[in-house]
Design a protein around this motif. Structure first.
Motif, PDB file in Angstrom:
ATOM      1  N   VAL A   1       0.839  -1.211   0.000  1.00 20.69           N
ATOM      2  CA  VAL A   1       0.000   0.000   0.000  1.00 20.69           C
ATOM      3  C   VAL A   1       0.876   1.263   0.000  1.00 20.69           C
ATOM      4  O   VAL A   1       0.692   2.157  -0.833  1.00 20.69           O
ATOM      5  N   VAL A   2       1.845   1.301   0.910  1.00 17.52           N
ATOM      6  CA  VAL A   2       2.690   2.491   0.985  1.00 17.52           C
ATOM      7  C   VAL A   2       3.525   2.638  -0.293  1.00 17.52           C
ATOM      8  O   VAL A   2       3.618   3.720  -0.882  1.00 17.52           O
ATOM      9  N   GLY A   3       4.112   1.523  -0.720  1.00 19.56           N
ATOM     10  CA  GLY A   3       4.983   1.551  -1.895  1.00 19.56           C
ATOM     11  C   GLY A   3       4.250   1.993  -3.147  1.00 19.56           C
ATOM     12  O   GLY A   3       4.708   2.872  -3.879  1.00 19.56           O
ATOM     13  N   VAL A   4       3.108   1.404  -3.393  1.00 19.29           N
ATOM     14  CA  VAL A   4       2.364   1.747  -4.604  1.00 19.29           C
ATOM     15  C   VAL A   4       1.821   3.175  -4.503  1.00 19.29           C
ATOM     16  O   VAL A   4       1.873   3.938  -5.475  1.00 19.29           O
ATOM     17  N   SER A   5       1.356   3.557  -3.323  1.00 21.42           N
ATOM     18  CA  SER A   5       0.850   4.932  -3.157  1.00 21.42           C
ATOM     19  C   SER A   5       1.957   5.938  -3.449  1.00 21.42           C
ATOM     20  O   SER A   5       1.739   6.945  -4.124  1.00 21.42           O
ATOM     21  N   TYR A   6       3.149   5.650  -2.931  1.00 18.41           N
ATOM     22  CA  TYR A   6       4.264   6.551  -3.162  1.00 18.41           C
ATOM     23  C   TYR A   6       4.560   6.680  -4.653  1.00 18.41           C
ATOM     24  O   TYR A   6       4.756   7.778  -5.188  1.00 18.41           O
ATOM     25  N   ARG A   7       4.566   5.543  -5.322  1.00 13.59           N
ATOM     26  CA  ARG A   7       4.840   5.536  -6.762  1.00 13.59           C
ATOM     27  C   ARG A   7       3.767   6.323  -7.519  1.00 13.59           C
ATOM     28  O   ARG A   7       4.060   7.110  -8.410  1.00 13.59           O
ATOM     29  N   VAL A   8       2.510   6.075  -7.155  1.00 15.90           N
ATOM     30  CA  VAL A   8       1.404   6.764  -7.807  1.00 15.90           C
ATOM     31  C   VAL A   8       1.515   8.269  -7.561  1.00 15.90           C
ATOM     32  O   VAL A   8       1.298   9.085  -8.461  1.00 15.90           O
ATOM     33  N   PHE A   9       1.912   8.617  -6.340  1.00 12.94           N
ATOM     34  CA  PHE A   9       2.118  10.020  -6.003  1.00 12.94           C
ATOM     35  C   PHE A   9       3.192  10.636  -6.912  1.00 12.94           C
ATOM     36  O   PHE A   9       3.026  11.728  -7.449  1.00 12.94           O
TER      37      PHE A   9
END
Lengths: 258, 498
Positions: free
Chosen positions: A31-39
């Motif tokens: 969740v954190v990793g993908v959110s960061y990437r999407v950000f």
């Protein structure tokens, strides 16, 4: 958590704790990793319009274009029918399996999740057949073999492992589904319950955790990436609209020749 | 035909995907820019000392500036969808000319420096440090990409190798390794106003000569105005249109159309170039600077409209980027598209009956049409998607009786680059250009044999120059390639209804 009074139960609870932590870690990383990437994707400006033409001239048109890309793999279909078939098999099978697995996370189980349960086995078969097809292509076709890195094979093996261990849990060594669901709900509500010990189930869970952990650091980022692809999500409106990126605006203020 | 030191590909019955020939084009490299050409654009004159560091820093900057780069470096799954789509791969078999392999030359450095997996397990994920060998590969293989975007049509994530090769070239320029062909030309545009370095008096002289030629040919006083204050239309044509064949026949066509339409127009000696080679090196500031010349010319001349001549990459920059780079063009007449393509202009006049054509004038030709890559996949004409395919064909069909399309796999959005686009139209890359033209030559051969097609029309200065050069290698006469407005020029009925 109760301290076990027999060695067997003691071992079980170590496993429970280990897997509870593993699954929490995996989910958090995902969740954190993908959110960061999407950000990062969302924050990076797109200073010039670069839709691959012909492109839709409206926002709605673009929504449909991206939907076709995500749902039907439109461009891949144009490229290569075999890759398309294998990719559709894999992704459709995976989708079916993910939806079917919802039954472990919700109580009471939604009507449609109950409805799709019988298709589960076909979902798994589709998925595994798709992976085998993609793996075969990667191994046998010189062009694709040339560009494959070890991680490309490992990813397929990981997914294959998930599929096969899933079958095994279901078909070879039946897991105590009721206690497993209790374990999953326990994780969700932070009220831990023992995880039924079954080597195949543990393998399945380990591999799924691994997949979630590598997701934000790997080519699996193609999943969020496709939504941010400027060649697909830009509207064909460059003659009508200016699209000045903040850094380009700064460039304009800095020094203009006119 | 000149003697060659390479093997000219054999045209097969249908397009075959070649076997892999690793290293087949490893030697192909354009000349590097001299220090003065680099410095004129604000780039270091030669390879800087700490280039590894600077290159990575530049990549970091570009990742912040371009969403395309950021997403595309992550998203590739190596599915192979693009591997058989690049004309340079199809013509050479060099696996590094597969779009994904070309991207990987940059992606491996991205992974090494900007991803956790690449920092921890470089071998596993194909991450590499940028060393001297890799740098040389960058220079060679990013100058074997014509930025035609064909791969982006087929990529399930829309990854556009053009974006990657532009970024790579931008990094190369930044560390002092520019391409002579592009950078010298951009410098000429900044100083003289066009790619050829043709000064204003020479241009005026050329245009006067054309007026005389047309008068002799048709008996009509068709003007080729230069720097006319207050003209209605500023025409921005590629400078090749002023002297090269068959380009100049297209320019004569534009002039005749303006004449018949009775619309006053002018060329500008200050902005006498449609092409914007800064696109090829991915440099926004340079591209803007070139575009601003045109804006300035339009303002200074007081024109109401800007029309762009037959030039593929120019039309991409004009259509897709001008408004953003050098806009808003609020001083122009909003009733017309800003900018407008000459084909849109002519098509409209034909449709409204203002321009009348005698198709029989082109009866000595059987025609096909080569969709220029950047027009096809990076722009539009008219008011609906795909107009860039329809309008040119409608103009051709209105100008001749015999038109046959090539195989659908090689036209429209799937069209092949001529083999000379993206800053590769230079003699030292001849082998690459000849081989890269193979897919188009194959499709042309088909319609030639099936329908007796004798000529191929195009709307791009690079396509026209490239085909004139490479057609003979495949046994076609060099004048097989014609300008679209050359057909209009032949067929247009002069002086009756104006």
């Amino acid at each position: 958590m109760q301290v076990a009074d027999t060695p067997r139960l003691y071992v079980m609870s170590v496993i429970t704790v280990t897997y509870a932590l593993l699954l929490y870690t995996a989910m958090a990383t995902f969740v954190v990793g993908v959110s960061y990437r999407v950000f990062m994707y969302a924050r990076a400006p797109a200073p010039l319009r670069i839709p691959t033409m012909p492109a839709p001239m409206t926002r709605t048109g673009v929504v449909f274009r991206v939907a076709r890309e995500v749902g039907l793999f439109e461009s891949l279909f144009k490229s290569n029918k075999w890759t398309w078939i294998f990719a559709v098999m894999f992704h459709l099978g995976l989708l079916l399996e993910v939806l079917r697995h919802l039954r472990f996370f919700i109580q009471p189980i939604w009507f449609w999740v109950v409805l799709i349960q019988p298709f589960g086995v076909y979902g798994g078969m589709l998925m595994v057949a798709g992976i085998v097809g993609l793996l075969g292509r990667r191994l046998l076709l010189a062009r694709v073999r040339y560009l494959s890195d070890p991680s490309d094979y490992l990813m397929l093996f990981l997914l294959l492992g998930i599929g096969l261990s899933g079958f095994a849990v279901r078909l070879v060594d039946h897991t105590d589904i009721v206690s497993f669901k209790a374990f999953v709900l326990g994780l969700l509500y932070f009220h831990w319950r023992p995880l039924p010990v079954n080597p195949l189930l543990l393998t399945h869970l380990t591999l799924v955790s691994l997949l979630l952990i590598v997701f934000p650091f790997s080519k699996l980022l193609h999943a969020p990436g496709v939504f941010f692809s400027p060649t697909r999500n830009h509207v064909d409106d460059a003659r009508e609209q200016r699209h000045l990126a903040p850094w380009a605006a700064q460039l304009e203020r800095g020094g203009s020749e006119v | 035909m000149a003697k060659t030191d390479f093997e000219i590909p054999v045209i097969g019955d249908y397009l075959q995907t070649p076997d892999l020939h690793p290293g087949a084009m490893a030697k192909s490299a354009p000349f590097k820019a001299a220090a003065k050409h680099q410095q004129a654009l604000g780039f270091p004159g030669e390879l800087v000392e700490n280039w590894e560091e600077l290159a990575v820093a530049k990549l970091a900057e570009l990742l912040k500036r371009y969403r395309s780069l950021r997403v595309y470096l992550d998203a590739c799954v190596k599915c192979g969808a693009c591997t058989d789509k690049c004309h340079f791969f199809l013509g050479t078999g060099d696996p590094k000319n597969m779009p994904v392999a070309r991207q990987d030359l940059l992606r491996c450095v991205y992974r090494r420096h900007f991803t956790l997996a690449g920092r921890l397990f470089p071998r596993l994920v194909g991450a590499r440090d940028l060393d001297a060998d890799l740098l040389e590969e960058w220079y060679r293989y990013f100058h074997q990409c014509s930025q035609c975007r064909r791969c982006s049509v087929f990529c399930p994530f829309g990854i556009d190798t053009a974006e990657i090769s532009m970024a790579a070239r931008e990094i190369l320029d930044e560390i002092g390794v520019g391409e002579k062909y592009c950078n010298e030309i951009i410098g000429k545009v900044h100083t003289v106003g066009n790619n050829l370095g043709l000064p204003a008096p020479a241009l005026a002289n050329t245009l006067e000569g054309l007026e005389e030629d047309v008068k002799e040919d048709t008996g009509v006083d068709v003007r080729f105005p230069l720097d006319v204050q207050g003209a209605e239309v500023l025409l921005i044509a590629p400078s090749a249109d002023f002297f090269a064949e068959p380009h100049v026949d297209g320019l004569i066509g534009y002039a005749k159309v303006f004449h018949q339409a009775g619309i006053s127009w002018t060329l500008s000696s200050y902005a006498s170039e449609a092409a914007n080679f800064a696109l090829f090196i991915g440099n926004y500031a340079q591209m803007r600077k070139v575009a601003l010349r045109i804006r300035k010319a339009a303002i200074d001349l007081g024109v109401r409209r800007i029309i762009v001549g037959e030039c593929g990459h120019a039309w991409r920059v004009a259509y897709s980027f001008w408004n953003t780079l050098a806009g808003p063009f609020d001083f122009l007449d909003p009733r017309y598209p800003i900018p407008q393509h000459i084909v849109e202009f002519t098509y409209d006049l034909i449709r409204r009956g203002v321009v009348k054509l005698d198709k029989e004038a082109n009866d000595h030709m059987k025609l096909t049409f080569h969709d220029s890559c950047n027009v096809a996949r990076a722009t539009r004409m008219g008011d609906r998607p795909g107009g860039q395919f329809v309008l040119p064909r409608e103009v051709i069909k209105a100008s001749c009786n015999h038109f046959f399309d090539m195989t659908p796999e090689s036209i429209g959005e799937k069209t092949f680059c001529c083999g000379g686009g993206g800053g590769l139209l230079t003699d030292e890359l001849l082998e690459l250009r000849v081989k890269g033209a193979l897919p188009r030559m194959q499709a042309l051969r088909e319609v030639h044999e099936e329908h007796g097609v004798t000529h191929m029309a195009a709307i791009c200065a690079i396509c026209k120059s490239q085909f004139s050069k490479v057609l003979p290698y495949y046994g076609f006469p060099m004048d097989t390639i014609v300008s679209l407005h050359q057909l209009v020029s032949n067929a247009i009925r002069m002086g009756i209804n104006s």
